[in-house]
Motif scaffolding. Structure first.
Motif, PDB file in Angstrom:
ATOM      1  N   ARG A 151       0.883  -1.057  -0.198  1.00  0.00           N
ATOM      2  CA  ARG A 151       0.055  -0.158   0.109  1.00  0.00           C
ATOM      3  C   ARG A 151       0.779   1.236  -0.169  1.00  0.00           C
ATOM      4  O   ARG A 151       1.850   1.377   0.707  1.00  0.00           O
ATOM      5  CB  ARG A 151      -0.805   0.004   1.230  1.00  0.00           C
ATOM      6  CG  ARG A 151      -1.917   0.954   1.376  1.00  0.00           C
ATOM      7  CD  ARG A 151      -3.021   0.747   2.446  1.00  0.00           C
ATOM      8  NE  ARG A 151      -3.995   1.502   2.682  1.00  0.00           N
ATOM      9  CZ  ARG A 151      -5.155   1.659   1.949  1.00  0.00           C
ATOM     10  NH1 ARG A 151      -5.461   0.669   1.247  1.00  0.00           N
ATOM     11  NH2 ARG A 151      -5.980   2.742   2.132  1.00  0.00           N
ATOM     12  N   THR A 195      -3.125   4.225  -2.457  1.00  0.00           N
ATOM     13  CA  THR A 195      -2.958   3.713  -3.460  1.00  0.00           C
ATOM     14  C   THR A 195      -1.577   3.876  -4.123  1.00  0.00           C
ATOM     15  O   THR A 195      -0.912   4.757  -3.878  1.00  0.00           O
ATOM     16  CB  THR A 195      -3.941   4.314  -4.866  1.00  0.00           C
ATOM     17  OG1 THR A 195      -3.690   5.718  -4.788  1.00  0.00           O
ATOM     18  CG2 THR A 195      -5.309   4.076  -4.542  1.00  0.00           C
ATOM     19  N   PRO A 196      -0.975   2.973  -4.705  1.00  0.00           N
ATOM     20  CA  PRO A 196      -1.883   1.295  -5.173  1.00  0.00           C
ATOM     21  C   PRO A 196      -1.656   0.730  -3.864  1.00  0.00           C
ATOM     22  O   PRO A 196      -1.254   0.992  -2.843  1.00  0.00           O
ATOM     23  CB  PRO A 196      -0.751   0.750  -6.112  1.00  0.00           C
ATOM     24  CG  PRO A 196       0.615   1.258  -5.707  1.00  0.00           C
ATOM     25  CD  PRO A 196       0.554   2.639  -5.399  1.00  0.00           C
ATOM     26  N   THR A 197      -2.708  -0.482  -3.859  1.00  0.00           N
ATOM     27  CA  THR A 197      -2.854  -1.284  -2.699  1.00  0.00           C
ATOM     28  C   THR A 197      -3.185  -2.718  -3.251  1.00  0.00           C
ATOM     29  O   THR A 197      -3.962  -2.760  -4.305  1.00  0.00           O
ATOM     30  CB  THR A 197      -3.830  -0.788  -1.775  1.00  0.00           C
ATOM     31  OG1 THR A 197      -3.721  -1.534  -0.607  1.00  0.00           O
ATOM     32  CG2 THR A 197      -5.202  -0.873  -2.315  1.00  0.00           C
ATOM     33  N   ASP A 245      -7.217   1.656   5.390  1.00  0.00           N
ATOM     34  CA  ASP A 245      -8.073   1.125   4.873  1.00  0.00           C
ATOM     35  C   ASP A 245      -9.360   1.081   5.390  1.00  0.00           C
ATOM     36  O   ASP A 245      -9.253   1.090   6.727  1.00  0.00           O
ATOM     37  CB  ASP A 245      -7.766  -0.169   3.821  1.00  0.00           C
ATOM     38  CG  ASP A 245      -7.631  -1.384   5.051  1.00  0.00           C
ATOM     39  OD1 ASP A 245      -7.592  -1.162   6.097  1.00  0.00           O
ATOM     40  OD2 ASP A 245      -7.694  -2.497   4.625  1.00  0.00           O
TER      41      ASP A 245
END
Length: 608
Positions: free
Chosen positions: A153, A158-160, A189
């Motif tokens: 992550r 992002t990205p993840t 998250d």
């Protein structure tokens, strides 16, 4: 020389009753080997004999026993759910220790997997397991596995890569970040975060991890702001920031579950399947492999629309989900096993709307015959059941059905299998099926039936097995088992044990002596019995005129084991049919294996 005519001596015949089986309560022509009225007898190697009396081993508390589970790994300790409390009881039934309070005073379910006992009472799931050197009780939602829900992550989120699904049994998660060396704000998250300070660690150059404490956490946005941007990862492309935090996104639905079963891929019992949540009555969830503390938020199924009642397994390895009979749903669904993208899955298929299930506590496997209790009696699953097979179950309780279906609150029945016997308890009686005796209900059906025996004067709230022997708990907090005499211990009153004699009774069918036209006169009755130790047997004849005692045979401290034969004159004249009854009303053994009635035929029977 005079001729003298010697009169003919009337022929004497014998009618034999032998090879006795169980009861038959149907109002039909009954096999002479079965009884329309029998209580407290069992079949022991061909002899019908008095069942043993039950004994109190220990009184745990003055409340119903709701569940008992044996933990061999803890020196044969029994974990006992009694009333609203949980106890440890020693295997010699001499000591008890209170280990938890606040449980629901209702029948609970225990599932043992991976040296952990999961207890479901519908309030809060508990786990009894070894922690360090001690065995303790913990709340499932406090010891749940903490999943890594995101890896790779970036600080902004992002990205993840989604790695593990959130755990319904834990509010905690771990996010793994790959820092860029310049960002100070890291986004967790999820959608809702608890106001609890996260734990942050980082990967160091020497391969170890160290703590980061100089940061601020905003539980409204789920953002962590570091005083200084974390350094780039010492290993190119490897996550180096690990944040453990508490989320508000997940609810532990497992807490309110009341029923469950062990099941898994290939028929392995390596996962826990649970249901019975009062808020989601048609949903079931399953755990990770060999880990009852991880119930992924992805691993569940909505099963039809009506509540799930219980689980069974077919011999072929399919998991059967039972429901009650209704107009809105199937009475049975099937879970099988498969794999997809290297992940084990358990696809669901609907069955038929046919025979419903009344209670989860009568779904047991009787030596490869999966039995359940329905509104029509006890049924066994057909091994090749599938969603195209309209006949998924066969009746096993034909001989006791008229009496069984007349019981009140049949949904409160409980059952267990012990050796070659199946015990079904309801309303003070045990209906016991014997696997050693199988026969067809009639020539027109392929459904095999068990022989059934009935016991009275019983009080059972939960059954359990230990070292091949049957035990149970009662409504007064006692743990019990069958003893070696014929007296039931009822409990302590005014400092004294109150007892009740086991009173066996057996009655034959109507005996017509293979002749429905001529009158008969019974001359003698012979009874073959096996008096061991202290024994007593009462023999009666039953005619339209009433019940008459033929004879009583008693033995006290008999030392040999030779069978005995009672021979008694009992002239019963000009009858079409009669019955024979055998009983005993004292604290000694009663047994018999066959009855012979010697009779003569007379003229045409003219009626009463």
């Amino acid at each position: 020389m005079a001729n003298f005519r010697v009169p003919n001596i009337p022929s004497t015949y014998q009618f034999v009753l032998s090879d006795f089986l169980g009861v038959d309560y149907n109002d039909t022509v009954i096999d002479n080997r079965r009884s329309p009225n029998m209580i407290n007898f069992v079949n022991n190697n061909g002899f019908l004999e008095t069942r043993y009396g039950h004994k109190i081993l220990i009184n745990v508390d003055n409340a119903p026993i709701n569940g008992v589970w044996n933990i061999d790994a803890n020196n044969d300790i029994f974990v006992v759910h009694c009333g609203t409390n949980l106890y440890e009881v020693s295997s010699d039934f001499q000591n008890k220790v209170l280990i938890r309070s606040g449980l629901a005073n209702t029948k609970s379910t225990g599932l043992y997997l991976g040296n952990k006992l999961l207890i479901l009472d519908g309030i809060r799931a508990l786990v009894y397991s070894k922690v360090g050197d001690d065995w303790i009780v913990q709340n499932l939602d406090e010891i749940g596995y903490i999943p890594r829900t995101a890896i790779g992550r970036g600080p902004s989120g992002t990205p993840t890569t989604k790695y593990e699904a959130p755990n319904l049994c834990s509010p905690y998660r771990i996010n793994e970040f790959l820092s860029d060396g310049t960002s100070s704000v890291y986004q967790l998250d999820g959608e809702s975060w608890a106001n609890e300070t996260p734990i942050v660690t980082q990967l160091l150059a020497d391969g170890t991890t160290g703590s980061i404490t100089n940061f601020m956490f905003d539980s409204t946005t789920g953002k962590i702001t570091f005083a200084e941007p974390p350094a780039k990862s010492p290993v190119d492309g490897r996550d180096n920031i690990f944040i453990r935090f508490k989320s508000n996104d997940m609810t532990c639905y497992i807490n309110k579950c009341k029923i469950g079963i062990l099941y898994g891929y290939g028929g392995n019992n390596n996962r826990v399947f649970v249901s019975g949540n009062s808020d989601f009555k048609n949903v079931d969830w399953f755990s990770a492999i060999n880990d009852m503390t991880y119930f992924s938020s992805d691993d569940y199924a909505v099963v039809g629309v009506d509540p799930i009642v219980g689980y069974s397994r077919t011999v072929s390895g399919t998991l059967v989900i039972h429901k009650k009979l209704s107009d809105t749903d199937c009475t049975v669904y099937y879970r099988d096993y498969n794999s997809s993208n290297q992940k084990q899955i358990f696809p669901l298929s609907s069955g038929v709307k046919n025979i419903g299930c009344l209670t989860p506590h009568c779904c047991v496997n009787f030596m490869n015959d999966s039995l359940f209790l329905s509104e029509l009696g006890v049924f066994g699953l057909v091994n090749n059941s599938n969603n195209n097979n309209e006949k998924f179950a066969e009746e096993r309780s034909y001989y006791i059905k008229p009496l069984l279906l007349n019981e009140e609150h049949l949904e409160k029945a409980i059952a267990i299998v012990n050796g070659f016997r199946y015990y079904l308890y309801v309303n003070g009686k045990i209906y016991m099926a014997d696997k050693r005796f199988l026969g067809s209900q009639s020539l027109s059906t392929s459904e095999y039936q068990y022989e059934w025996f009935v016991f009275d004067n019983m009080d059972v709230t939960t059954f359990f097995n230990w070292n091949t022997k049957l035990y149970w708990g009662d409504s007064k907090g006692n743990l019990r088992t069958f003893g070696d005499d014929y007296v039931d211990e009822m409990g302590i009153e005014n400092g004294q044990m109150v007892t009740k004699t086991v009173k066996p009774y057996w009655e034959s069918t109507f005996i017509y002596f293979d002749n429905y036209r001529l009158a008969k006169t019974v001359r003698r009755i012979f009874v073959h019995h096996s008096p061991i130790g202290k024994s007593r047997i009462q023999v009666y004849s039953i005619t339209p005129d009433g019940k008459s005692l033929v004879t009583t045979s008693e033995y006290d401290a008999l030392t040999d084991n030779f069978p005995k034969v009672i021979q008694e004159k009992d002239k019963i004249s000009k009858i079409m049919c009669c019955k024979v009854a055998i009983s005993n009303d004292d604290e000694s053994r009663c047994s018999f294996s066959n009855i012979i009635m010697e009779y003569r035929l007379g003229g045409k029977y003219r009626g009463e």
